[in-house]
Design an enzyme around this catalytic site. Structure first.
Site, PDB file in Angstrom:
ATOM      1  N   LYS A  16      10.738   3.685   2.833  1.00 54.89           N
ATOM      2  CA  LYS A  16      10.711   5.016   2.436  1.00 54.89           C
ATOM      3  C   LYS A  16      11.413   5.388   1.077  1.00 54.89           C
ATOM      4  CE  LYS A  16       9.304   7.318   6.092  1.00 54.89           C
ATOM      5  NZ  LYS A  16      10.120   8.024   6.934  1.00 54.89           N
ATOM      6  N   CYS A  42      25.142  44.250 -14.009  1.00 54.06           N
ATOM      7  CA  CYS A  42      25.045  42.649 -14.349  1.00 54.06           C
ATOM      8  C   CYS A  42      26.170  42.147 -14.240  1.00 54.06           C
ATOM      9  CB  CYS A  42      24.860  42.781 -16.025  1.00 54.06           C
ATOM     10  SG  CYS A  42      25.163  40.934 -16.710  1.00 54.06           S
ATOM     11  N   TYR A  63      -6.789   2.220   6.175  1.00 52.12           N
ATOM     12  CA  TYR A  63      -5.350   1.297   5.909  1.00 52.12           C
ATOM     13  C   TYR A  63      -5.506   0.040   6.953  1.00 52.12           C
ATOM     14  CZ  TYR A  63      -2.883   4.318   9.158  1.00 52.12           C
ATOM     15  OH  TYR A  63      -2.454   5.007  10.202  1.00 52.12           O
ATOM     16  N   LYS A  92       2.210   4.662   1.276  1.00 51.75           N
ATOM     17  CA  LYS A  92       2.389   5.190   2.664  1.00 51.75           C
ATOM     18  C   LYS A  92       2.016   6.690   2.364  1.00 51.75           C
ATOM     19  CE  LYS A  92       5.122   5.611   6.778  1.00 51.75           C
ATOM     20  NZ  LYS A  92       5.007   6.957   7.160  1.00 51.75           N
ATOM     21  N   CYS A 120      19.328  42.333 -16.456  1.00 54.19           N
ATOM     22  CA  CYS A 120      20.186  43.038 -17.176  1.00 54.19           C
ATOM     23  C   CYS A 120      19.750  43.653 -18.497  1.00 54.19           C
ATOM     24  CB  CYS A 120      21.236  42.218 -17.408  1.00 54.19           C
ATOM     25  SG  CYS A 120      22.521  42.595 -18.785  1.00 54.19           S
ATOM     26  N   CYS A 137      28.333  41.149 -17.607  1.00 51.88           N
ATOM     27  CA  CYS A 137      28.674  42.269 -18.866  1.00 51.88           C
ATOM     28  C   CYS A 137      28.840  43.676 -18.304  1.00 51.88           C
ATOM     29  CB  CYS A 137      27.770  42.218 -20.035  1.00 51.88           C
ATOM     30  SG  CYS A 137      26.170  43.008 -19.578  1.00 51.88           S
ATOM     31  N   ASP A 165       1.149  10.455   3.113  1.00 53.00           N
ATOM     32  CA  ASP A 165       1.897  11.410   4.104  1.00 53.00           C
ATOM     33  C   ASP A 165       1.034  12.440   4.488  1.00 53.00           C
ATOM     34  OD1 ASP A 165       3.905  12.610   5.482  1.00 53.00           O
ATOM     35  OD2 ASP A 165       4.862  13.438   3.603  1.00 53.00           O
ATOM     36  N   CYS A 198      25.244  41.217 -24.070  1.00 54.71           N
ATOM     37  CA  CYS A 198      25.826  40.619 -22.703  1.00 54.71           C
ATOM     38  C   CYS A 198      26.041  39.108 -23.044  1.00 54.71           C
ATOM     39  CB  CYS A 198      24.630  40.565 -21.672  1.00 54.71           C
ATOM     40  SG  CYS A 198      24.698  39.617 -20.275  1.00 54.71           S
ATOM     41  N   GLU A 222       0.929  -1.129  -0.084  1.00 52.16           N
ATOM     42  CA  GLU A 222      -0.081   0.134   0.015  1.00 52.16           C
ATOM     43  C   GLU A 222       0.879   1.295   0.050  1.00 52.16           C
ATOM     44  OE1 GLU A 222      -2.095  -0.193   3.712  1.00 52.16           O
ATOM     45  OE2 GLU A 222      -2.838  -2.238   3.241  1.00 52.16           O
TER      46      GLU A 222
HETATM   47  S1  IVH Z   1      -0.164   0.626   8.851  1.00 51.00           S
HETATM   48  C1  IVH Z   1       0.787  -0.874  13.056  1.00 51.00           C
HETATM   49  N1  IVH Z   1      -0.529   1.596   6.365  1.00 51.00           N
HETATM   50  O1  IVH Z   1       2.631   5.547   8.654  1.00 51.00           O
HETATM   51  C2  IVH Z   1       0.745  -0.372  11.712  1.00 51.00           C
HETATM   52  N2  IVH Z   1       0.423   3.136   8.093  1.00 51.00           N
HETATM   53  O2  IVH Z   1       4.698   5.058  11.090  1.00 51.00           O
HETATM   54  C3  IVH Z   1      -0.119   0.706  11.542  1.00 51.00           C
HETATM   55  N3  IVH Z   1       0.689   5.218   7.476  1.00 51.00           N
HETATM   56  O3  IVH Z   1       1.397   7.113  11.436  1.00 51.00           O
HETATM   57  C4  IVH Z   1       0.479   1.866  10.422  1.00 51.00           C
HETATM   58  N4  IVH Z   1      -0.049   5.013   5.238  1.00 51.00           N
HETATM   59  O4  IVH Z   1      -0.521   6.779   9.830  1.00 51.00           O
HETATM   60  C5  IVH Z   1      -0.082   1.911   7.802  1.00 51.00           C
HETATM   61  N5  IVH Z   1      -0.938   2.192   4.308  1.00 51.00           N
HETATM   62  C6  IVH Z   1      -0.633   2.489   5.709  1.00 51.00           C
HETATM   63  C7  IVH Z   1      -0.051   3.918   5.839  1.00 51.00           C
HETATM   64  C8  IVH Z   1       0.366   4.238   7.218  1.00 51.00           C
HETATM   65  C9  IVH Z   1       0.523   5.999   6.177  1.00 51.00           C
HETATM   66  C10 IVH Z   1       1.154   6.111   8.364  1.00 51.00           C
HETATM   67  C11 IVH Z   1       0.548   5.820   9.699  1.00 51.00           C
HETATM   68  C12 IVH Z   1       1.591   5.750  10.886  1.00 51.00           C
HETATM   69  C13 IVH Z   1       2.770   5.928   9.998  1.00 51.00           C
HETATM   70  C14 IVH Z   1       3.665   4.710  10.556  1.00 51.00           C
END
Ligand code: IVH
Length: 672
Positions: free
Chosen positions: A313, A410, A225, A115, A428, A413, A117, A434, A113
């Site tokens: 990451k 400038c 999630y 992650k 300039c 030049c 942000d 130039c 999945e």
């Molecule tokens: S699972 C026990 N799935 O990432 C595991 N976390 O450091 C629970 N996050 O603050 C997290 N996308 O909010 C999971 N697809 C995803 C996620 C996700 C973002 C965030 C989550 C948590 C941090 C984990």
């Protein structure tokens, strides 16, 4: 001076606590995430090596910090944990090894999945009704933000469908999509209100509003999630649970995919990393979860993270480094751009030692001085930029802080500089006298999307201008073998090659030629629109601003620049020289609206083998088709090369016909 592990750990702890407080309590991060992660990793390593150093209050033992007093505190029935991080394929192999050793199974299935942000939230449904929503807080106690979460448009207030458990805690991430974020900041800017640094901070700030009417106006979106406490039955696999959540009306990521083995996880990671910049929201990595719930249970947890999941990451897009100095570069239009010289850092997957500071206003807005620690951002192919100064970070004693003074002349030049009314840019006024401007004009003229003169690189252009061999773009077509022979490192073979590619570039297309002229604000797309509209160069150059404004994409400013360019005698001379020296293009005979493909709309995506996407679009337009950049119900056909991603998928969903390059070329052959 060397510091002892005790001192280092204490210093790291204090630093991390301070950063966490600013991040969690005040939504005002002091440093980029990557710096935080790095310090945390270092502290974890120290505590592992010297277990005596670990204190119960160490930030490594906590996920965030305690909630603000204004919101009611909520005790999580099951702690909201964090995830361990992986930064490389090797880290993933280690993770997989740990999993398989414990499970005794070589082919573990992983659910992959994005992650997201954003901000983690927990939402509790009792008998299908939303009764509570909380932030993660420190993982054990969060804040009651029910009123705010109820305002998020894609969070169902009641669940629909079959077999909804009597008690269901859903966990997920709240984000603000990038486009909505830009709009929101533009509005804030217009109203002279505070702008947010990035979508995540905007989401966090919005969720922590005590007045939920304000939250309701923010473009928040939720993605589920996982689940927390559940009373009732759920399927035995993570992906099937997500599927159920979605059947009950909860939003789930469309990118969820279950794969077998770690190589497939790496493939998923690479594929999504490529799409990262085109996704509608920010993601900072991929989460891989062991799919079977029985297996998850067997693996269990270590301190603050599950053993059954890992977050790989992406390379950080924002890191901090020191500003060593500022150079001033003169561009094609004379614009003087301050360029930051940085202590080299690894950001967005490459090492960066320069970043743009845009203009004098930006320097003032940032309040940046030489010697400061600054946050550098590099996302996708966008040029690296400085986004903020790290407060209180004024460099060590070895470098003095120094104000950045914009040059009054400038730097190339020595001509005067001027700032046009209402413009942020200082220019300039030297024009082609130039050297820096002339070189930039030639670089643009020779570039791939313009006249495409292969082998005419920056170093060579510098030499040609410095030696006085080229004083205008037309002079490129006057170059001869004996002249080139006088240049440094120019053998007979390379000069032959260069002359051959100059010769080849004489035959071009009208859009490319218009683009190559380097008229201010006339990029590739506008050049194409102008060529399609006027069909002939003379018609374009003779057009009044009124007529010009009738062209798609052309507003008063662009029209003004085109008029200004066309009425300048020096430009007229260069253009007639170029034509006299044999620069030519095929007459465009078919305007949009006629031709075999009239009435159809095409989208070109992915990488083509035989030509660039731009050229493919031009071929299509020459046959009367319209071209668009995104797939919609109006699209007739998608031309998809390898690597086509979301656009291809969308076309499939909408049942739009998709052709590959070979089929398409065959089609063209019949038509042209
Ligand atoms: S699972 C026990 N799935 O990432 C595991 N976390 O450091 C629970 N996050 O603050 C997290 N996308 O909010 C999971 N697809 C995803 C996620 C996700 C973002 C965030 C989550 C948590 C941090 C984990």
């Amino acid at each position: 001076m060397t510091t002892s592990p005790v001192e280092e750990a204490a210093a790291l702890r204090a630093q991390l606590l301070g950063w966490a407080e600013a991040y969690f309590e005040r939504d005002a991060p002091l440093v980029p995430d990557a710096d935080y992660d790095q310090a945390m990793k270092r502290l974890e390593a120290l505590e592992r090596e010297f277990p005596d150093l670990a204190t119960p209050d160490s930030p490594t033992q906590r996920v965030g910090s305690a909630p603000l007093s204004e919101f009611e505190a909520v005790e999580h029935r099951l702690p909201m944990l964090s995830l361990d991080n992986a930064f490389s394929a090797e880290d993933m192999d280690d993770f997989h090894r740990r999993v398989t050793e414990r499970l005794g199974d070589g082919g573990a299935a992983y659910c992959c999945e994005p992650k997201l942000d954003g901000v983690a939230v927990s939402i509790v449904y009792e008998h299908g009704a939303l009764v509570l929503a909380a932030t993660r807080g420190d993982g054990t106690r969060g804040e009651n933000i029910t009123a705010n979460v109820r305002t998020i448009s894609n969070v169902p207030l009641t669940l629909s469908g079959e077999d909804v458990p009597p008690y269901l805690e859903v966990r997920g991430e709240v984000v603000i999509p990038r486009e909505a974020f830009e709009r929101m900041n533009a509005q804030a800017r217009a109203a002279d209100e505070k702008v947010f640094v990035n979508p995540r901070n905007a989401a966090a700030g919005s969720l922590r509003q005590l007045d939920s009417r304000i939250t309701a106006r923010r473009p928040l979106a939720f993605t589920a999630y996982s689940v927390g406490v559940v009373e009732g039955d759920l399927p035995g696999a993570h992906d099937a649970i997500l599927q159920r959540l979605s059947e009950w009306g909860l939003p789930v990521s469309e990118h969820v995919q279950t794969v077998t083995g770690i190589a497939a996880c790496d493939d998923y990671y690479e594929a999504l990393a490529r799409q990262r910049d085109t996704l509608p929201f920010d993601i900072d990595g991929i989460v891989f979860k062991v799919n079977g719930m029985a297996e998850q249970e067997k693996l269990g947890f270590v301190s603050r993270a599950p053993r059954w999941a890992i977050a790989r990451k992406f390379p950080a897009q924002e890191v901090s480094t020191q500003l060593l100095g500022v150079d001033f570069q003169v561009g094609r239009t004379g614009a003087i751009t301050p360029v930051a010289r940085l202590q080299p850092v690894f950001v967005g997957g490459v090492t960066v030692s320069n970043a743009t500071l845009h203009n004098a206003d930006e320097i003032e807005r940032l309040g940046v001085q030489v010697g400061d620690t600054v946050v550098v951002r590099r996302a996708g192919d966008v040029i690296p930029q400085i986004v903020s100064v790290v407060e209180g970070s004024t460099s060590d004693s070895s470098t003095e802080r120094a104000k950045i003074a914009f040059p009054g002349q400038c730097p190339d030049c020595g001509s005067d500089v001027a700032r046009e009314e209402g413009e942020a840019v200082i220019r300039c006024i030297g024009g082609m006298a130039c050297g820096a401007q002339l070189k930039a004009v030639i670089r643009h003229f020779a570039s791939r999307k313009a006249m495409d003169i292969e082998g005419l690189g920056d170093k060579l252009i510098d030499q040609l201008v410095d030696e006085g061999l080229v004083g205008s773009v037309a002079d490129i077509f006057r170059l001869s073998q004996p002249q080139l022979a006088t240049l440094e490192r120019m053998g007979e073979k390379s000069s032959d090659n260069l002359l051959a590619s100059i010769e080849q570039s004489r035959s071009t297309t009208l859009p490319k030629f218009i683009y190559a002229l380097g008229i201010r604000e006339v990029g590739e797309a506008t050049a194409r629109a102008l060529a399609t509209h006027f069909l002939e160069l003379d018609a374009l150059l003779a057009a009044s601003t009124d007529v010009l404004e009738g062209v798609d994409d052309v507003g008063p400013i662009v029209a003004h620049h085109i008029r200004g360019f066309a009425s300048d005698e020096r430009n007229q001379r260069v253009i007639s020289d170029l034509l006299a020296l044999g620069v030519n293009w095929p007459t465009v005979t078919v305007a949009s609206g006629e031709g075999p493909l009239a009435g159809t709309t095409w989208v070109v995506t992915g990488k083509l083998e035989s030509m660039s996407r731009g050229d493919a679009e031009q071929r299509l337009r020459a046959l009367g088709a319209k071209t668009a950049s995104s797939v919609s119900a109006k699209t007739s056909t998608v031309l998809a090369g390898p690597g086509a991603g979301s656009k291809r998928k969308k076309a499939e969903e909408l049942g739009i016909s998709i052709v590959d390059e070979t089929e398409w070329l065959a089609m063209l052959e019949e038509m042209e």
